[in-house]
Design an enzyme around this catalytic site. Structure first.
Site, PDB file in Angstrom:
ATOM      1  N   ASN A 189     -14.063   0.771  -6.623  1.00 48.96           N
ATOM      2  CA  ASN A 189     -15.121   1.662  -6.001  1.00 48.96           C
ATOM      3  C   ASN A 189     -15.791   2.723  -7.076  1.00 48.96           C
ATOM      4  O   ASN A 189     -16.239   3.808  -6.662  1.00 48.96           O
ATOM      5  CB  ASN A 189     -14.268   2.647  -4.974  1.00 48.96           C
ATOM      6  CG  ASN A 189     -13.817   1.858  -4.017  1.00 48.96           C
ATOM      7  OD1 ASN A 189     -14.002   0.603  -3.620  1.00 48.96           O
ATOM      8  ND2 ASN A 189     -12.701   2.422  -3.146  1.00 48.96           N
ATOM      9  N   ASP A 211      -1.962   2.608  17.928  1.00 47.40           N
ATOM     10  CA  ASP A 211      -2.934   1.191  17.680  1.00 47.40           C
ATOM     11  C   ASP A 211      -2.306   0.123  17.208  1.00 47.40           C
ATOM     12  O   ASP A 211      -2.716  -0.848  17.118  1.00 47.40           O
ATOM     13  CB  ASP A 211      -4.070   1.487  16.940  1.00 47.40           C
ATOM     14  CG  ASP A 211      -5.105   2.612  17.682  1.00 47.40           C
ATOM     15  OD1 ASP A 211      -5.000   2.650  19.073  1.00 47.40           O
ATOM     16  OD2 ASP A 211      -5.911   3.007  17.227  1.00 47.40           O
ATOM     17  N   ASP A 262      10.545  -0.207   1.322  1.00 47.88           N
ATOM     18  CA  ASP A 262       9.878   0.996   0.277  1.00 47.88           C
ATOM     19  C   ASP A 262      10.378   0.318  -1.004  1.00 47.88           C
ATOM     20  O   ASP A 262      11.418   0.463  -1.316  1.00 47.88           O
ATOM     21  CB  ASP A 262      10.375   2.010   0.843  1.00 47.88           C
ATOM     22  CG  ASP A 262       9.876   3.180   0.190  1.00 47.88           C
ATOM     23  OD1 ASP A 262       9.242   3.279  -1.058  1.00 47.88           O
ATOM     24  OD2 ASP A 262      10.013   4.435   0.367  1.00 47.88           O
ATOM     25  N   SER A 284     -11.617  -1.090  -0.281  1.00 49.95           N
ATOM     26  CA  SER A 284     -10.186  -1.166   0.386  1.00 49.95           C
ATOM     27  C   SER A 284     -10.392  -1.764   1.877  1.00 49.95           C
ATOM     28  O   SER A 284      -9.620  -2.730   2.281  1.00 49.95           O
ATOM     29  CB  SER A 284      -9.565   0.077   0.620  1.00 49.95           C
ATOM     30  OG  SER A 284      -9.011   0.566  -0.758  1.00 49.95           O
ATOM     31  N   HIS A 335      -3.267   5.796   4.017  1.00 52.60           N
ATOM     32  CA  HIS A 335      -4.387   4.486   3.450  1.00 52.60           C
ATOM     33  C   HIS A 335      -3.686   3.380   4.038  1.00 52.60           C
ATOM     34  O   HIS A 335      -4.529   2.774   4.548  1.00 52.60           O
ATOM     35  CB  HIS A 335      -4.345   4.602   2.003  1.00 52.60           C
ATOM     36  CG  HIS A 335      -5.414   3.676   1.453  1.00 52.60           C
ATOM     37  ND1 HIS A 335      -4.988   2.249   1.279  1.00 52.60           N
ATOM     38  CD2 HIS A 335      -6.810   3.821   1.246  1.00 52.60           C
ATOM     39  CE1 HIS A 335      -6.057   1.700   0.784  1.00 52.60           C
ATOM     40  NE2 HIS A 335      -7.156   2.518   0.746  1.00 52.60           N
ATOM     41  N   ASN A 371      -6.597  -1.775  26.458  1.00 50.54           N
ATOM     42  CA  ASN A 371      -6.652  -1.407  25.046  1.00 50.54           C
ATOM     43  C   ASN A 371      -8.114  -1.132  24.493  1.00 50.54           C
ATOM     44  O   ASN A 371      -8.316  -1.478  23.608  1.00 50.54           O
ATOM     45  CB  ASN A 371      -6.196  -2.601  24.362  1.00 50.54           C
ATOM     46  CG  ASN A 371      -4.688  -2.881  24.446  1.00 50.54           C
ATOM     47  OD1 ASN A 371      -3.990  -1.764  24.531  1.00 50.54           O
ATOM     48  ND2 ASN A 371      -4.131  -4.129  24.383  1.00 50.54           N
ATOM     49  N   ALA A 395      -7.602  -7.561  -8.425  1.00 54.49           N
ATOM     50  CA  ALA A 395      -8.897  -8.411  -7.850  1.00 54.49           C
ATOM     51  C   ALA A 395      -9.312  -9.380  -8.952  1.00 54.49           C
ATOM     52  O   ALA A 395      -9.637 -10.694  -8.535  1.00 54.49           O
ATOM     53  CB  ALA A 395      -9.906  -7.842  -7.372  1.00 54.49           C
ATOM     54  N   ASP A 404       0.812  -1.165  -0.078  1.00 54.58           N
ATOM     55  CA  ASP A 404      -0.065  -0.101  -0.044  1.00 54.58           C
ATOM     56  C   ASP A 404       0.963   1.302  -0.001  1.00 54.58           C
ATOM     57  O   ASP A 404       1.831   1.488  -0.658  1.00 54.58           O
ATOM     58  CB  ASP A 404      -0.823  -0.090   1.403  1.00 54.58           C
ATOM     59  CG  ASP A 404      -2.217   0.524   0.926  1.00 54.58           C
ATOM     60  OD1 ASP A 404      -2.312   1.720   0.937  1.00 54.58           O
ATOM     61  OD2 ASP A 404      -3.109  -0.026   1.017  1.00 54.58           O
TER      62      ASP A 404
END
Length: 432
Positions: free
Chosen positions: A174, A53, A63, A238, A78, A95, A184, A44
């Site tokens: 989308n 989190d 990278d 996504s 994203h 948490n 996909a 991504d």
């Protein structure tokens, strides 16, 4: 769409906004698996491992954009969001604050393949191969790339992953179009569409041939260190893809002996159509149905063939090895049966031809004996024979649920009255 109350939003408010927690009933799922020992590659925009989190969940990664060694998500957010939906553990006392993922004990391998939404085929393909070589179990591709068609570098990289027993998950797109986006749409990829909070197909979720499963994908709160409060809210396939990747991680953790194809098999067999009037499976909008993580972990589902229920890439475009080559037993058997059937037909045709020739010769001899010039007239020869091959299925999937015998894929359990529908209530839902 960012949270409108971002400057004053509290962490508890963020947790309260995660409607998917109640729909899926995360706590019940975690009684069976939390994704321990499984690594999910997020290819991504990078992942910010310093987000509260995600601290401790993110591995080193890579990278592949040429921007440096570390896959930092410093321009978009994203990738961090996808990682949080998969393996976020929240923060604070017990948490109980922030974003919690569906597989909070899974690890994330971040692959930065783009700065924003411009994914280059060569770059993310390099990232996929790197992830596979690091031994990941699942690869999350929450993006579309129109150039990732069969034969492309991206397609070859996905074949590389599939041959090495990795579950590859990608979003359908989308645009609300009747066309599943690449990657996909590639063979063997678990293609994910999105449903809204009423668990109906999201209006912008791409549909058509190739949809495998659907998952929650609207009003999704996720981590995003590019926002002032560290969170964002968004709609998209996504997010749905991330939840399916997390479900695959849960299954791989509980059933480490299953191949990637058999993991996909469990996800498909445990899915549900709720009360949708689906005429043909897979459905063009819902595929094989809505994910049910708890059912995927607990239902009595036969392993099935190693290759799994999804069509795989043609051997002419890839080199068979590893789990992929081991999973071709049913395919090879079908080919042998096909050859045998074809040979039998031609043998019968040959015998019939001999019989007809003998009959013709007998008639000619008899005619001559009777003083007549006989023989077959125009068009009286042997009619053309068929090829003996069954009609080719136009879909990329094996016929399902009306499969041929011994395919290992019976009608999905969970669709009968013996398995109550856990999504029957409207939100807030009881969950699975």
């Amino acid at each position: 769409m960012l949270l409108t109350s971002a400057p004053t939003a509290s962490a508890d408010y963020i947790r309260d906004k995660q409607w998917v927690i109640d729909v899926i009933n995360f706590k019940k799922v975690w009684s069976e698996s939390q994704g321990e020992g499984v690594t999910v590659a997020v290819v991504d925009t990078g992942v910010d491992g310093s987000h509260p989190d995600l601290v401790g969940q993110v591995l080193k990664g890579k990278d592949v954009t040429g921007g440096g060694e570390n896959p930092e998500d410093d321009t978009d957010g994203h990738g961090t969001g996808m990682a949080s939906l998969i393996a976020g553990h929240g923060h604070g006392a017990d948490n109980s604050s922030g974003v919690i993922g569906l597989a909070p004990k899974a690890k994330i391998l971040p692959i930065k393949a783009a700065d924003r939404d411009d994914f280059d085929d060569d770059q993310w393909a390099e990232g996929v191969r790197y992830a596979v070589d690091q031994g990941v179990d699942v690869i999350n591709l929450s993006f579309g790339d129109s150039l990732a068609k069969p034969g492309s570098e991206g397609a070859k990289a996905i074949e590389y992953a599939q041959q090495r027993d990795v579950v590859v998950v990608a979003g359908t797109g989308n645009d609300g179009n009747a066309e599943v986006s690449y990657p996909a749409k590639l063979p063997g990829v678990l293609a994910v569409g999105a449903v809204d909070q009423s668990l109906k197909i999201w209006s912008n979720s791409n549909y058509g041939e190739g949809v495998t499963l659907v998952a929650p994908g609207t009003n999704i709160v996720r981590a995003d260190t590019n926002q002032s409060n560290g969170y964002a809210e968004a709609d998209g396939t996504s997010d749905a893809t991330a939840y399916v990747s997390a479900t695959a991680a849960l299954v791989r953790a509980k059933y480490p002996d299953l191949t990637a194809g058999q993991v996909i098999n469990r996800l498909i067999k445990s899915a549900t159509f709720l009360d949708r009037d689906v005429k043909k499976v897979p459905d063009e909008e819902y595929g094989y149905g809505l994910i049910r993580p708890y059912s995927a972990l607990t239902m009595d589902i036969p392993k099935g063939p190693k290759q799994g229920p999804l069509a795989q890439s043609s051997p002419s475009t890839s080199t068979n090895s590893g789990a992929a080559s081991e999973g071709n037993d049913s395919t090879n058997q079908a080919k042998e049966e096909e050859k045998s059937s074809s040979g039998s037909i031609f043998l019968i045709a040959g015998i019939a031809a001999v019989v007809i020739i003998i009959a013709v010769l007998f008639a000619v001899i008899r005619s001559r004996r009777n003083g007549r010039n006989g023989g077959p007239g125009p068009g009286g020869g042997i009619p053309p024979q068929g090829t003996g091959y069954p009609p080719h299925s136009p879909t990329g999937h094996q016929p399902y649920p009306n499969s041929a015998p011994n395919q290992g894929y019976p009608t999905p359990p969970g669709q009968s009255a013996q398995h109550p529908n856990p999504y029957a209530q409207q939100p807030p839902h009881q969950g699975q």
